[in-house]
Design a protein around this motif. Structure first.
Motif, mmCIF file in Angstrom:
data_model
loop_
_atom_site.group_PDB
_atom_site.id
_atom_site.type_symbol
_atom_site.label_atom_id
_atom_site.label_comp_id
_atom_site.label_asym_id
_atom_site.label_seq_id
_atom_site.Cartn_x
_atom_site.Cartn_y
_atom_site.Cartn_z
ATOM 1 N N ALA A 339 -0.396 6.241 -0.956
ATOM 2 C CA ALA A 339 1.015 5.866 -0.799
ATOM 3 C C ALA A 339 1.890 6.672 -1.751
ATOM 4 O O ALA A 339 2.936 7.224 -1.366
ATOM 5 C CB ALA A 339 1.184 4.368 -1.045
ATOM 6 N N VAL A 371 4.326 -1.139 3.173
ATOM 7 C CA VAL A 371 4.373 -0.614 1.810
ATOM 8 C C VAL A 371 5.716 -1.020 1.206
ATOM 9 O O VAL A 371 6.777 -0.788 1.797
ATOM 10 C CB VAL A 371 4.205 0.914 1.773
ATOM 11 C CG1 VAL A 371 4.434 1.434 0.353
ATOM 12 C CG2 VAL A 371 2.809 1.302 2.261
ATOM 13 N N GLY A 384 7.108 -1.331 7.410
ATOM 14 C CA GLY A 384 5.718 -1.428 7.840
ATOM 15 C C GLY A 384 5.558 -1.395 9.342
ATOM 16 O O GLY A 384 6.531 -1.413 10.095
ATOM 17 N N VAL A 396 -0.595 3.622 6.088
ATOM 18 C CA VAL A 396 -0.061 3.619 4.722
ATOM 19 C C VAL A 396 0.721 4.905 4.456
ATOM 20 O O VAL A 396 1.792 4.876 3.840
ATOM 21 C CB VAL A 396 -1.197 3.425 3.699
ATOM 22 C CG1 VAL A 396 -0.716 3.720 2.283
ATOM 23 C CG2 VAL A 396 -1.753 2.006 3.799
ATOM 24 N N ALA A 400 4.706 4.208 3.715
ATOM 25 C CA ALA A 400 5.168 4.566 2.369
ATOM 26 C C ALA A 400 6.305 5.576 2.460
ATOM 27 O O ALA A 400 7.329 5.444 1.766
ATOM 28 C CB ALA A 400 4.008 5.131 1.547
ATOM 29 N N TYR A 423 4.238 0.576 -6.492
ATOM 30 C CA TYR A 423 3.817 0.456 -5.104
ATOM 31 C C TYR A 423 3.025 -0.822 -4.869
ATOM 32 O O TYR A 423 2.180 -1.208 -5.680
ATOM 33 C CB TYR A 423 2.951 1.659 -4.708
ATOM 34 C CG TYR A 423 3.697 2.966 -4.697
ATOM 35 C CD1 TYR A 423 4.098 3.548 -3.510
ATOM 36 C CD2 TYR A 423 4.016 3.620 -5.900
ATOM 37 C CE1 TYR A 423 4.792 4.754 -3.497
ATOM 38 C CE2 TYR A 423 4.716 4.818 -5.900
ATOM 39 C CZ TYR A 423 5.091 5.383 -4.694
ATOM 40 O OH TYR A 423 5.785 6.572 -4.691
ATOM 41 N N ILE A 425 1.033 -2.768 -1.419
ATOM 42 C CA ILE A 425 0.616 -2.628 -0.025
ATOM 43 C C ILE A 425 0.173 -3.993 0.506
ATOM 44 O O ILE A 425 -0.532 -4.735 -0.178
ATOM 45 C CB ILE A 425 -0.542 -1.620 0.110
ATOM 46 C CG1 ILE A 425 -0.080 -0.233 -0.338
ATOM 47 C CG2 ILE A 425 -1.063 -1.566 1.554
ATOM 48 C CD1 ILE A 425 -1.195 0.805 -0.390
#
Length: 508
Positions: A339, A371, A384, A396, A400, A423, A425
Motif C-alpha cells: 500500500a 485502504v 475500497g 490493495v 491505496a 496506513y 487495511i
C-alpha cells in the motif's frame, strides 16, 4: 349452385384457411381462443420425438447420482444449452427434486433474442413441448405482474422472433415434466439484468408466495449458463468465482460483477432474483451439486461454456457460514508495504505501481478491501472495493492509490505528506443481507445501506471509533448513503453486513 350458396361456401372456405394458418398458435377450448407457446427448439436443443426425449432425460437422470436432500428445496439453478452439452449437469438439478412435491413452478430465464427493459410474465395460456402442454397459472401471473412497474404481462421474450425462438425457458420444461409430472407454470423472461430488476422480481415472488395457498408447493427455477467462450482453464477460474459467491450467499456482489462482466452468467439476473425470493421464503443455504463445461463433453477446450447445477434450501438456522479468512503477520506486513509503495510511486511518478506477482495463496484470493490513510491522526483518504474484483494484493494496490489521489473529500496527497501518512487495511468478507437488525454487532460488522441508486458503506471500526450504538450506526450509514437517518426501516432498503480483517502499521 345458386350465387347465395356459392358465396356462403367461399366464405366458409376462407375461414377454414384462416383458422389453419393460426392453428399452430391457437387451440379452441369451450369456444374461447387459447394462446399456446409452441415448442421452438425441439429437434435442435433437445429431441422432438417424445420417446427419444424421454429416454434421453431418464438416462441422464440415472447417471446423476445424488444422496437425497431432506431440507425443503425452494429454488434451483439449471443450465440451458443443448441437452447434449449441458444435459449431464442439468440432470443433477432435477435429480435433486426427486421425492419433493411441487404443484407450481416459476421458471425465470434471460432474453437472448429480444431487448426490453422489464420482466416479461407470459400472458398466454400454456407452453407446449413434445411431452405435452404445461398450463400457465393465469391467476398467479396476473397478480405477479401487478406488483411492480418492472414487470408486465407480455409475450416479449416468449414468442419466436425472426432471430430465433427463446430457448432458455423452454428447455427446462421437459425435465420438469419428466420429474414432477403435472404442474402449473409461471413463465418469466427478464429483459433487464439490473440488481433493481432482480430485487423487484424476487421480493414480489416472495410476498405473493407467502400469502398464496400453493406457496409451499412452488419451486423457483433460474435458467442460466455461466461463462462463455473462454479457454477451459480460464473459464473454470471465472466460474469458480461466481460459484464461491453463490455458496457464500453474496448475491449482491454477484449482481454487481455480472453487470460489469467481471464475472459471467447469461442468466445472472434470474439467479439473483431466485436467491432473493428464496432468502425471503427462508432459504439459508446454497449448494453446488455439479459443475462442468462444454469442453468436458466435446473435448474442445479452446472456447467453452460453463454450466452448474445448484439448489437453495430452507436449512436450519446457522447453516450458512462464511469460510474463515485470516492473514498471517507476514502477509499483513506485505500488504501494508505494498500500500505504501503504491501510494509513493503514484504520487511521485503519476503512474500506477506494478507490483511483482505473488505466489501467496491468501494474497491471490479475490477479496473486497479498503485502504484508509491518516495524517497526524486525521483521516486523509479512504477508498475500497466492496466486492471481490481482483486478487487481494492488486485490490490493495488500486485502493491505496485511489485513497491518496481520488477521494473526492480531499485534495490529492502531495510528495511532502508521504512520510507522515499512516496506513490501515480492511479486508472484507462476502456480503450478506441483514434479516434482523438485532443481529448487527457493533465492532464486528460493517454495513452497506442500499435503496435504488443510493448506497453508503461504513467499515466495522467506524462505530467503535465514534462510540456509536447499533441504532446510531444504522442512522449514520443511511446518512452516508445520502438518505434520511431512518431509511433502514424502509421496505425498499437493503442492509448488507460484512466482517473485516483490519490491520495497520502499528497494529498487526
Amino acid at each position: 349452385m345458386n350465387v347465395k350458396r356459392r358465396n356462403t361456401m367461399v366464405w366458409l372456405a376462407a375461414q377454414l384457411i384462416a383458422f389453419a394458418a393460426i392453428a399452430p398458435l391457437q387451440h379452441v377450448r369451450a369456444g374461447d381462443p387459447v394462446k399456446v407457446r409452441q415448442a421452438g427448439v425441439a429437434g435442435s436443443f433437445y429431441p422432438a420425438d417424445p420417446k427419444v426425449l424421454t429416454a434421453m432425460i431418464d438416462e441422464m437422470l440415472a447417471k446423476a447420482a445424488l444422496p437425497p436432500i431432506a431440507d425443503p428445496i425452494l429454488a434451483v439453478v439449471a443450465p440451458h444449452a443443448g441437452y447434449q452439452y449441458s444435459g449431464p449437469v442439468a440432470a443433477y438439478t432435477y435429480a435433486a427434486l426427486k421425492g419433493h412435491k411441487y404443484s407450481r413452478v416459476v421458471v425465470i430465464a434471460p432474453s437472448h433474442y429480444e431487448s426490453f427493459d422489464y420482466s416479461s410474465v407470459y400472458e398466454g395460456d400454456a407452453y407446449e413441448t413434445p411431452l405435452g402442454a404445461v398450463q400457465v397459472d393465469k391467476a398467479f401471473v396476473r397478480q405477479l405482474a401487478k406488483m411492480s412497474s418492472t414487470m408486465k404481462l407480455s409475450s416479449r421474450g416468449h414468442d419466436a422472433t425472426p432471430a430465433g425462438a427463446e430457448h432458455a425457458l423452454e428447455v427446462q420444461l421437459p425435465w420438469l415434466q419428466r420429474v414432477l409430472g403435472e404442474f402449473t407454470l409461471v413463465p418469466i423472461v427478464m429483459g433487464d439484468q439490473s440488481y433493481e430488476s432482480s430485487r423487484a422480481l424476487g421480493v414480489a415472488l416472495a410476498k405473493l408466495l407467502k400469502t398464496d395457498e400453493k406457496g409451499g408447493e412452488t419451486l423457483i427455477v433460474a435458467s442460466s449458463d455461466l461463462s462463455h467462450y473462454h479457454p477451459y482453464n480460464e473459464a473454470v477460474k471465472i466460474d469458480r468465482k461466481t460459484l464461491n459467491a453463490l455458496t457464500a450467499w453474496d448475491y449482491y456482489s454477484m449482481s454487481r460483477n455480472f453487470q460489469t462482466r467481471t464475472w459471467e452468467a447469461c442468466g445472472g439476473a434470474p439467479i439473483v432474483a431466485a436467491m432473493i425470493a428464496a432468502e425471503r421464503l427462508g432459504a439459508r443455504k446454497a449448494t453446488v451439486l455439479k459443475y462442468a463445461n462444454s469442453g468436458d463433453v466435446t473435448g474442445d477446450r479452446s472456447r467453452v461454456v460453463g454450466y452448474s447445477a445448484d439448489v437453495f434450501v430452507k436449512a436450519q438456522p446457522g447453516a450458512a457460514v462464511d469460510v474463515p479468512f485470516s492473514l498471517s503477520d507476514q502477509e499483513k506486513s506485505e500488504l501494508l508495504a505494498l500500500a505504501r509503495k503504491s501510494v509513493e510511486h503514484a504520487v511521485q511518478s503519476r503512474a500506477a505501481y506494478e507490483p511483482p506477482a505473488t505466489t501467496t495463496e491468501a494474497l491471490n484470493q479475490e477479496r473486497g478491501a479498503f485502504v484508509t490513510l491518516h495524517e497526524a491522526g486525521q483521516l486523509r483518504g479512504c477508498i475500497g472495493y466492496t466486492s471481490p474484483i481482483k486478487p487481494l494484493y492488486m485490490t490493495v494496490r488500486d485502493t491505496a492509490t485511489y485513497a491518496a489521489l481520488r477521494d473526492p473529500r480531499f485534495s490529492p496527497v502531495t510528495s511532502s505528506e508521504l512520510p507522515r501518512l499512516e496506513y490501515e487495511i480492511s479486508v472484507l468478507s462476502p456480503l450478506r443481507r441483514v434479516t434482523d437488525v438485532d443481529q448487527i454487532k457493533v465492532g464486528e460488522h460493517g454495513l452497506i445501506m442500499k435503496n435504488g441508486s443510493d448506497e453508503g458503506l461504513l467499515l466495522p471500526q467506524v462505530p467503535v471509533e465514534q462510540r456509536w450504538d447499533r441504532h446510531k450506526f444504522l442512522e449514520e450509514t443511511c446518512i452516508k448513503a445520502g438518505m434520511r437517518p431512518d431509511c433502514w426501516k424502509d421496505d425498499d432498503t437493503d442492509i448488507f453486513s460484512f466482517t473485516a480483517v483490519v490491520f495497520g502499521e502499528h497494529k498487526l
